[in-house]
Design an enzyme around this catalytic site. Structure first.
Site, PDB file in Angstrom:
ATOM      1  N   LYS A 115       0.841  -1.203   0.000  1.00  0.00           N
ATOM      2  CA  LYS A 115       0.000   0.000   0.000  1.00  0.00           C
ATOM      3  C   LYS A 115       0.877   1.254   0.000  1.00  0.00           C
ATOM      4  CE  LYS A 115      -3.552   2.804   0.928  1.00  0.00           C
ATOM      5  NZ  LYS A 115      -4.484   3.156  -0.154  1.00  0.00           N
TER       6      LYS A 115
ATOM      7  N   CYS B 236      -2.051  10.150  -6.389  1.00  0.00           N
ATOM      8  CA  CYS B 236      -3.184   9.876  -5.502  1.00  0.00           C
ATOM      9  C   CYS B 236      -4.223  11.001  -5.620  1.00  0.00           C
ATOM     10  CB  CYS B 236      -2.731   9.750  -4.046  1.00  0.00           C
ATOM     11  SG  CYS B 236      -4.167   9.540  -2.959  1.00  0.00           S
TER      12      CYS B 236
HETATM   13  C1  DHB Z   1      -5.300   6.188  -2.460  1.00  0.00           C
HETATM   14  C2  DHB Z   1      -5.848   6.170  -3.712  1.00  0.00           C
HETATM   15  C3  DHB Z   1      -5.033   6.128  -4.815  1.00  0.00           C
HETATM   16  O1  DHB Z   1      -5.522   6.086  -6.082  1.00  0.00           O
HETATM   17  C4  DHB Z   1      -3.670   6.133  -4.639  1.00  0.00           C
HETATM   18  O2  DHB Z   1      -2.866   6.110  -5.696  1.00  0.00           O
HETATM   19  C5  DHB Z   1      -3.116   6.147  -3.386  1.00  0.00           C
HETATM   20  C6  DHB Z   1      -3.946   6.179  -2.285  1.00  0.00           C
HETATM   21  C7  DHB Z   1      -6.162   6.255  -1.271  1.00  0.00           C
HETATM   22  O3  DHB Z   1      -7.177   6.953  -1.324  1.00  0.00           O
HETATM   23  O4  DHB Z   1      -5.819   5.633  -0.249  1.00  0.00           O
END
Ligand code: DHB
Length: 311
Positions: A44, A127
């Site tokens: 993540k 993001c």
């Molecule tokens: C999140 C969403 C994304 O598309 C990303 O690249 C990184 C984090 C999120 O909302 O956690």
């Protein structure tokens, strides 16, 4: 027949692995990926400090994909450095995904992961879900500042997670940065940010954060992802293989993966289909891809890569 491939010089024993952001935040989740047929483990996107993320509902399945506005829930980069050491025994490449909330965070994050047990670093410049912040890679000047700070730290290959671009001029500007800063791989694309889905029964948005605006994922975005993978392949691989392309967006079958392969992708990542189906998706998609390649007489991934024909 194997769908083995390479990204940034690192071998993967098949073509399809997990996309950052789906069931890859905790050690338990990462071990499920490690025990699956995913040939790599991407974690993540992490920030400097732990983050709870946005209020729920923040992830909703849709008929042809999903919408999400998670808000970067993660345990903070120090945990992911520890997880990487514990995951080493699975002998699969481990990829860190880093997301700064301030542009100076990227330097700290990259420095820390360069000294860790991970194999590759995916720098998330896209993001869409942080209130009040734009997607970095839509600001070429800001992206350049970040790359200038991180490109010479350490020897582990660095790649970029890019947002969707809808205009070739934007792709050309980004390709110029990618070449100048020796970026080893790019992942095309992140979710399509700031989209709105409405529930007509309740007359509400389907997710709570950001007045219902979230990143769109799954089948809906595959043509956008394919166009980005193809355009960057053409921009960055003119004289032999220089920048590895990882496709992401709407891959749920071997046929989808084959489309990305024809477009020029060295590998693909699966997010929404992994969330819907669970870890069996990796084996299934890789097997489906391998049987397509076999039926068409291709001996390996390399032979089919980028072979899209124009009418
Ligand atoms: C999140 C969403 C994304 O598309 C990303 O690249 C990184 C984090 C999120 O909302 O956690």
């Amino acid at each position: 027949m194997s769908s083995g491939t390479k990204i940034a010089g690192i071998s993967l024993n098949s073509y399809t692995f997990n996309a950052s952001g789906v069931n890859d935040s905790t050690f338990e989740e990462l071990e499920i990926i490690a025990n699956s047929a995913s040939p790599a483990i991407i974690m993540k996107s992490c920030t400097l400090e732990p983050k709870k993320g946005n209020n729920e509902p923040r992830y909703i399945r849709l008929p042809f994909g999903s919408i999400q506005c998670m808000g970067l829930p993660n345990l903070g980069y120090r945990e992911y450095i520890k997880f990487a050491s514990r995951l080493k025994k699975y002998k699969k490449p481990i990829i860190a995904s880093v997301a700064g909330l301030h542009f100076s965070d990227y330097q700290t994050l990259v420095e820390a992961f360069q000294k860790s047990d991970i194999d590759l670093i995916e720098v998330n410049l896209s993001c869409p879900n942080i209130e009040g912040k734009s997607q970095i890679a839509y600001d070429i000047g800001l992206a350049e500042d970040i790359l200038a700070r991180i490109w010479k730290i350490g020897k582990k290959p660095i790649g970029l997670k890019l947002p969707p671009y809808y205009d070739s001029a934007h792709q050309e500007d980004m390709a110029e940065l990618i070449r100048r800063f020796n970026v080893s791989f790019i992942t095309c694309i992140n979710s399509v940010g700031n989209t709105l889905v409405i529930d007509t029964e309740t007359e509400t948005t389907v997710i709570k954060p950001k007045k219902g605006l979230g990143g769109l994922c799954g089948d809906y975005i595959k043509p956008i992802a394919l166009a980005n993978a193809r355009n960057f392949y053409e921009l960055l691989n003119k004289e032999g293989d220089k920048v590895s392309i990882i496709g992401c967006g709407g891959i749920k079958s071997g046929s989808d993966a084959f489309e990305f392969l024809l477009a020029g992708a060295d590998a693909v990542q699966v997010g929404t289909a992994f969330e819907k189906e669970g870890p069996s998706c990796f084996k299934r998609i890789n097997k489906e891809l391998e049987s397509i390649l076999e039926r068409k007489g291709y001996k390996n991934i390399q032979e089919a890569k980028g072979r899209l024909k124009y009418l």
